[in-house]
Design a protein around this motif. Structure first.
Motif, PDB file in Angstrom:
ATOM      1  N   TRP A 261       0.822  -1.210   0.000  1.00 12.20           N
ATOM      2  CA  TRP A 261       0.000   0.000   0.000  1.00 12.20           C
ATOM      3  C   TRP A 261       0.857   1.261   0.000  1.00 12.20           C
ATOM      4  O   TRP A 261       0.539   2.243  -0.654  1.00 12.20           O
ATOM      5  CB  TRP A 261      -0.922  -0.021   1.227  1.00 12.20           C
ATOM      6  CG  TRP A 261      -2.059   0.943   1.212  1.00 12.20           C
ATOM      7  CD1 TRP A 261      -2.611   1.563   0.123  1.00 12.20           C
ATOM      8  CD2 TRP A 261      -2.808   1.386   2.344  1.00 12.20           C
ATOM      9  NE1 TRP A 261      -3.664   2.367   0.512  1.00 12.20           N
ATOM     10  CE2 TRP A 261      -3.800   2.275   1.871  1.00 12.20           C
ATOM     11  CE3 TRP A 261      -2.736   1.116   3.710  1.00 12.20           C
ATOM     12  CZ2 TRP A 261      -4.712   2.904   2.724  1.00 12.20           C
ATOM     13  CZ3 TRP A 261      -3.650   1.725   4.553  1.00 12.20           C
ATOM     14  CH2 TRP A 261      -4.625   2.605   4.076  1.00 12.20           C
ATOM     15  N   GLN A 262       1.962   1.248   0.741  1.00  8.88           N
ATOM     16  CA  GLN A 262       2.826   2.430   0.827  1.00  8.88           C
ATOM     17  C   GLN A 262       3.964   2.436  -0.189  1.00  8.88           C
ATOM     18  O   GLN A 262       4.726   3.410  -0.255  1.00  8.88           O
ATOM     19  CB  GLN A 262       3.426   2.547   2.237  1.00  8.88           C
ATOM     20  CG  GLN A 262       2.524   3.244   3.223  1.00  8.88           C
ATOM     21  CD  GLN A 262       1.295   2.411   3.553  1.00  8.88           C
ATOM     22  OE1 GLN A 262       1.406   1.393   4.233  1.00  8.88           O
ATOM     23  NE2 GLN A 262       0.135   2.825   3.076  1.00  8.88           N
ATOM     24  N   SER A 263       4.098   1.386  -0.974  1.00  8.17           N
ATOM     25  CA  SER A 263       5.228   1.327  -1.909  1.00  8.17           C
ATOM     26  C   SER A 263       4.812   1.370  -3.379  1.00  8.17           C
ATOM     27  O   SER A 263       5.664   1.545  -4.251  1.00  8.17           O
ATOM     28  CB  SER A 263       6.074   0.069  -1.657  1.00  8.17           C
ATOM     29  OG  SER A 263       5.282  -1.090  -1.684  1.00  8.17           O
ATOM     30  N   PHE A 264       3.494   1.219  -3.673  1.00 11.63           N
ATOM     31  CA  PHE A 264       3.004   1.344  -5.046  1.00 11.63           C
ATOM     32  C   PHE A 264       1.677   2.089  -5.004  1.00 11.63           C
ATOM     33  O   PHE A 264       0.695   1.591  -4.444  1.00 11.63           O
ATOM     34  CB  PHE A 264       2.832  -0.030  -5.691  1.00 11.63           C
ATOM     35  CG  PHE A 264       2.404   0.039  -7.135  1.00 11.63           C
ATOM     36  CD1 PHE A 264       3.249   0.567  -8.105  1.00 11.63           C
ATOM     37  CD2 PHE A 264       1.150  -0.408  -7.517  1.00 11.63           C
ATOM     38  CE1 PHE A 264       2.852   0.627  -9.436  1.00 11.63           C
ATOM     39  CE2 PHE A 264       0.746  -0.345  -8.844  1.00 11.63           C
ATOM     40  CZ  PHE A 264       1.597   0.176  -9.801  1.00 11.63           C
ATOM     41  N   PRO A 265       1.605   3.279  -5.584  1.00 11.08           N
ATOM     42  CA  PRO A 265       0.438   4.137  -5.347  1.00 11.08           C
ATOM     43  C   PRO A 265      -0.797   3.828  -6.180  1.00 11.08           C
ATOM     44  O   PRO A 265      -1.872   4.320  -5.870  1.00 11.08           O
ATOM     45  CB  PRO A 265       0.963   5.534  -5.693  1.00 11.08           C
ATOM     46  CG  PRO A 265       2.054   5.296  -6.687  1.00 11.08           C
ATOM     47  CD  PRO A 265       2.678   3.996  -6.298  1.00 11.08           C
ATOM     48  N   TYR A 266      -0.683   3.001  -7.234  1.00 13.78           N
ATOM     49  CA  TYR A 266      -1.750   2.973  -8.225  1.00 13.78           C
ATOM     50  C   TYR A 266      -2.754   1.847  -8.084  1.00 13.78           C
ATOM     51  O   TYR A 266      -3.944   2.049  -8.297  1.00 13.78           O
ATOM     52  CB  TYR A 266      -1.146   2.946  -9.636  1.00 13.78           C
ATOM     53  CG  TYR A 266      -0.215   4.096  -9.886  1.00 13.78           C
ATOM     54  CD1 TYR A 266      -0.660   5.411  -9.767  1.00 13.78           C
ATOM     55  CD2 TYR A 266       1.127   3.885 -10.200  1.00 13.78           C
ATOM     56  CE1 TYR A 266       0.204   6.477  -9.965  1.00 13.78           C
ATOM     57  CE2 TYR A 266       1.994   4.942 -10.415  1.00 13.78           C
ATOM     58  CZ  TYR A 266       1.526   6.232 -10.290  1.00 13.78           C
ATOM     59  OH  TYR A 266       2.381   7.284 -10.491  1.00 13.78           O
ATOM     60  N   GLY A 267      -2.336   0.640  -7.758  1.00 16.75           N
ATOM     61  CA  GLY A 267      -3.280  -0.461  -7.717  1.00 16.75           C
ATOM     62  C   GLY A 267      -3.785  -0.795  -9.105  1.00 16.75           C
ATOM     63  O   GLY A 267      -3.036  -0.779 -10.081  1.00 16.75           O
ATOM     64  N   PHE A 268      -5.104  -1.079  -9.201  1.00 19.20           N
ATOM     65  CA  PHE A 268      -5.718  -1.490 -10.463  1.00 19.20           C
ATOM     66  C   PHE A 268      -6.929  -0.598 -10.743  1.00 19.20           C
ATOM     67  O   PHE A 268      -7.669  -0.245  -9.841  1.00 19.20           O
ATOM     68  CB  PHE A 268      -6.156  -2.960 -10.371  1.00 19.20           C
ATOM     69  CG  PHE A 268      -6.825  -3.471 -11.613  1.00 19.20           C
ATOM     70  CD1 PHE A 268      -6.082  -3.808 -12.726  1.00 19.20           C
ATOM     71  CD2 PHE A 268      -8.206  -3.610 -11.670  1.00 19.20           C
ATOM     72  CE1 PHE A 268      -6.692  -4.280 -13.881  1.00 19.20           C
ATOM     73  CE2 PHE A 268      -8.833  -4.077 -12.817  1.00 19.20           C
ATOM     74  CZ  PHE A 268      -8.078  -4.411 -13.925  1.00 19.20           C
ATOM     75  N   GLY A 269      -7.110  -0.277 -12.010  1.00 23.63           N
ATOM     76  CA  GLY A 269      -8.264   0.526 -12.387  1.00 23.63           C
ATOM     77  C   GLY A 269      -7.987   2.013 -12.267  1.00 23.63           C
ATOM     78  O   GLY A 269      -6.831   2.443 -12.132  1.00 23.63           O
ATOM     79  N   PRO A 270      -9.045   2.840 -12.325  1.00 22.72           N
ATOM     80  CA  PRO A 270      -8.853   4.302 -12.263  1.00 22.72           C
ATOM     81  C   PRO A 270      -8.119   4.716 -10.993  1.00 22.72           C
ATOM     82  O   PRO A 270      -8.341   4.165  -9.913  1.00 22.72           O
ATOM     83  CB  PRO A 270     -10.289   4.848 -12.273  1.00 22.72           C
ATOM     84  CG  PRO A 270     -11.107   3.772 -12.903  1.00 22.72           C
ATOM     85  CD  PRO A 270     -10.468   2.478 -12.489  1.00 22.72           C
ATOM     86  N   TYR A 271      -7.258   5.691 -11.154  1.00 23.81           N
ATOM     87  CA  TYR A 271      -6.484   6.227 -10.025  1.00 23.81           C
ATOM     88  C   TYR A 271      -7.294   7.364  -9.404  1.00 23.81           C
ATOM     89  O   TYR A 271      -7.394   8.447  -9.962  1.00 23.81           O
ATOM     90  CB  TYR A 271      -5.132   6.723 -10.525  1.00 23.81           C
ATOM     91  CG  TYR A 271      -4.239   7.318  -9.465  1.00 23.81           C
ATOM     92  CD1 TYR A 271      -3.770   6.544  -8.407  1.00 23.81           C
ATOM     93  CD2 TYR A 271      -3.849   8.653  -9.519  1.00 23.81           C
ATOM     94  CE1 TYR A 271      -2.934   7.078  -7.441  1.00 23.81           C
ATOM     95  CE2 TYR A 271      -3.011   9.197  -8.562  1.00 23.81           C
ATOM     96  CZ  TYR A 271      -2.558   8.411  -7.529  1.00 23.81           C
ATOM     97  OH  TYR A 271      -1.738   8.955  -6.568  1.00 23.81           O
ATOM     98  N   SER A 272      -7.888   7.110  -8.251  1.00 29.18           N
ATOM     99  CA  SER A 272      -8.846   8.056  -7.660  1.00 29.18           C
ATOM    100  C   SER A 272      -8.244   9.001  -6.639  1.00 29.18           C
ATOM    101  O   SER A 272      -8.906   9.946  -6.205  1.00 29.18           O
ATOM    102  CB  SER A 272      -9.997   7.279  -6.998  1.00 29.18           C
ATOM    103  OG  SER A 272      -9.485   6.341  -6.062  1.00 29.18           O
TER     104      SER A 272
END
Length: 619
Positions: A261-272
């Motif tokens: 969670w603290q090392s990659f900001p984007y995840g999957f899908g729209p960046y909200s």
């Protein structure tokens, strides 16, 4: 009435209070407090006050609603604002109003303050606000001085002070160089915690003053002065309470049991994440932040330049050096007037006349100071091992000396309290408390900022400088310009210092700001953040394609906040029930911050959907 007089208490400290000063700055803070109170003549109105009830709700209904909230989160955690408004100072600031108000102090004022202790209690408060149609205004710590402080935009809003009871550092990861914090964690507190754990390989990036909230500063897209100075770009992962009471986690936080969670900001899908910065779309209760690795050495440097006309060629020199990262940090190029004011002495000690202080007086004052006479001062920092620093510093020196009269200042010739050493500490990630000394320039000193963004070009710097100088002269205001240079843009930060007990000077400051905003926008320069009073005006300058951006923002607001309870008007975004009722503050509306009532709202919808459950503890 009584007058503020001398400081009556010692300075709050860490770890005793979340908003305290670290031990290494205690004596400096005591001196700063004494200077503030020595210059204060503004009277404190000793009368008891009736709480300001927000429009759209009857007084008896409002007080009954507050009584209900006391039952929910504890009587001691709901304070009605019925006491005299005390301005305090930086380390003991109010959370009920703007301590540096540009309007009457009763204009932007809270009706009450509530103190949640958890994300779940923030949810309770949001649902309560929907039930009773009470506007709420969240703050992290309320130290956004110069931009409105802790004041709510809608008079009579209930301030949700997140910092007092939600101030835990939830994680510091020395391997990933990340942390996870709550809203009440200041830059002072985060720095102290890292030092206490012995994580000397970790640096933080701090603004000019370290007492603000890490979350609050980042969400408002504030900046610091190391290579990690773009705080919003350095965050990773948010936990947010939406205006209906639902809770989401952004990025990798949406994956149960995630470990990034603290090392990659984007995840999957729209960046909200972006919709929760400088908005009123949600309340951030947790945030991840990346930390800077210790570069293995650092060395501050300062150059001065003699003439105002040096500004344009300097920018042409700075731009390629900054883009290529020879100039590595978000450095400052400051004007001599602010350099003189940074000594913390009142203007009256140099000049007793009216109108802007004459150039010969300013230059005489600068000549008598340790740095010596100059017009521009550049504060920078080189990072890395000694041989790497030496190479970069030699390149900088060769370029800067192309300006006739350029002079590199030897720090060994400067006293320990010289402003240079504050910039040295801040650029090394060490929070300080020196910066606001220039506010003592005026009695009852307050400040408000003009903050346009432009390319790093000599023509742009010159145009903005000329605009600000002309209007400051017209309004009889001393001109304090400083250019903060990012990678491909620069922020011109113009601080207007005024006496908040002088109605005429406050009006001059506000009129000057309004003129600068409009004229700068006509030239293609927009502000990156602004004071509460100016948010409607600045938002209106971003009007491309028939105000398409604001129409989009309003659609988001209506979808996420159907009852219009969360920080109405923040950044010029008004809920549907406020629109068309005169709430926008413009030059024509004068000093009135309120409109003509509020419209009806639909039935509150705070159903417990799949995303609305209580927050799970970290991780």
């Amino acid at each position: 009435m009584s007058f503020a007089g001398e400081a009556s208490s010692d300075v709050p400290t860490l770890p005793g209070t979340h908003s305290g000063i670290p031990a290494y700055l205690l004596e400096k803070a005591r001196n700063a407090k004494g200077d503030v109170f020595d210059g204060r003549t503004k009277p404190i109105k000793d009368r008891q006050r009736l709480p300001v009830v927000p429009q759209g709700i009857e007084r008896d209904d409002f007080l009954a609603a507050l009584a209900e909230l006391k039952v929910q989160i504890g009587n001691e955690n709901v304070e009605i604002n019925d006491k005299p408004l005390k301005d305090g100072w930086y380390m003991e600031h109010p959370n009920t109003h703007d301590m540096m108000t540009i309007l009457d102090e009763e204009e932007l004022v809270a009706s009450a303050v509530v103190y949640p202790s958890s994300t779940e209690e923030v949810q309770d408060i949001v649902k309560w606000a929907n039930k009773h149609r009470v506007p709420i205004f969240p703050i992290s710590m309320g130290r956004n001085l110069g931009y409105g402080g802790a004041a709510p935009r809608v008079r009579g809003s209930v301030t949700v002070d997140l910092g007092k009871r939600m101030n835990k550092i939830l994680d510091i990861n020395p391997e990933d160089y990340t942390c996870l914090v709550e809203p009440g964690v200041s830059f002072y507190a985060l720095y102290d915690a890292i030092q206490e754990k012995g994580y000397h390989h970790l640096w933080i990036d701090t603004p000019d003053l370290g007492g603000g909230s890490v979350i609050g500063n980042t969400v408002d897209r504030g900046v610091g002065y190391t290579p990690y100075g773009d705080h919003w770009a350095c965050h990773s992962g948010l936990e947010v309470v939406l205006p209906t009471g639902e809770v989401i986690r952004t990025g990798m936080g949406a994956l149960p049991g995630n470990n990034t969670w603290q090392s990659f900001p984007y995840g999957f899908g729209p960046y909200s994440d972006g919709i929760f910065s400088q908005s009123n779309y949600g309340i951030v209760t947790k945030m991840g932040m990346t930390l800077m690795p210790n570069p293995g050495g650092y060395e501050s440097f300062m150059y001065t330049f003699p003439n105002e006309e040096d500004l344009a060629p300097l920018m042409e020199i700075i731009r390629p050096l900054r883009i290529s990262m020879i100039l590595e940090n978000v450095a400052q190029l400051r004007h001599v007037t602010q350099s003189v004011a940074a000594r913390g002495l009142p203007r009256s000690q140099f000049y007793s006349g009216t109108g802007p202080i004459p150039p010969d007086v300013i230059h005489a004052a600068a000549a008598s100071a340790p740095v010596g006479d100059h017009t521009w001062a550049y504060y920078g920092m080189a990072y890395g091992p000694a041989h790497i620093r030496a190479h970069k510093l030699a390149l900088v020196d060769a370029e800067f000396r192309k300006i006739a009269g350029a002079r590199k200042v030897d720090p060994a010739t400067l006293p320990a309290d010289e402003y240079y050493f504050s910039r040295d500490r801040v650029a090394a990630g060490v929070p300080d408390i020196h910066e606001l000394r220039w506010v003592n320039w005026a009695p009852n000193g307050a400040h408000i900022a003009f903050s346009p963004v432009s390319p790093i070009r000599g023509t742009d710097a010159t145009r903005l400088f000329a605009l600000g100088k002309r209007l400051h002269d017209a309004y009889g205001i001393d001109f304090f310009p400083a250019f903060c240079v990012g990678l491909r843009e620069m922020h011109l930060i113009v601080e207007i210092v005024f006496d908040r007990d002088d109605a005429e000077r406050k009006q001059a400051a506000l009129d000057c700001l309004r003129d600068m905003i409009d004229e700068a926008a006509a030239m293609g320069y927009g502000e990156y953040r602004t004071h509460l009073v100016l948010m409607d005006q600045v938002a209106a300058t971003y009007s491309w394609n028939d105000n398409a951006l604001m129409k989009f923002n309003e659609k988001l607001k209506d979808a996420l906040d159907p009852n219009g309870i969360l920080a109405p008007g923040r950044c010029g975004i008004w809920p549907k029930r406020y629109r068309g009722r005169g709430w926008e503050m413009t030059r024509e509306s004068g000093a009135a911050s309120e409109g003509d009532g509020v419209g009806p709202a639909p039935e509150a919808k705070c159903d417990q959907g799949e995303f609305s459950g209580a927050s799970h503890p970290y991780p």
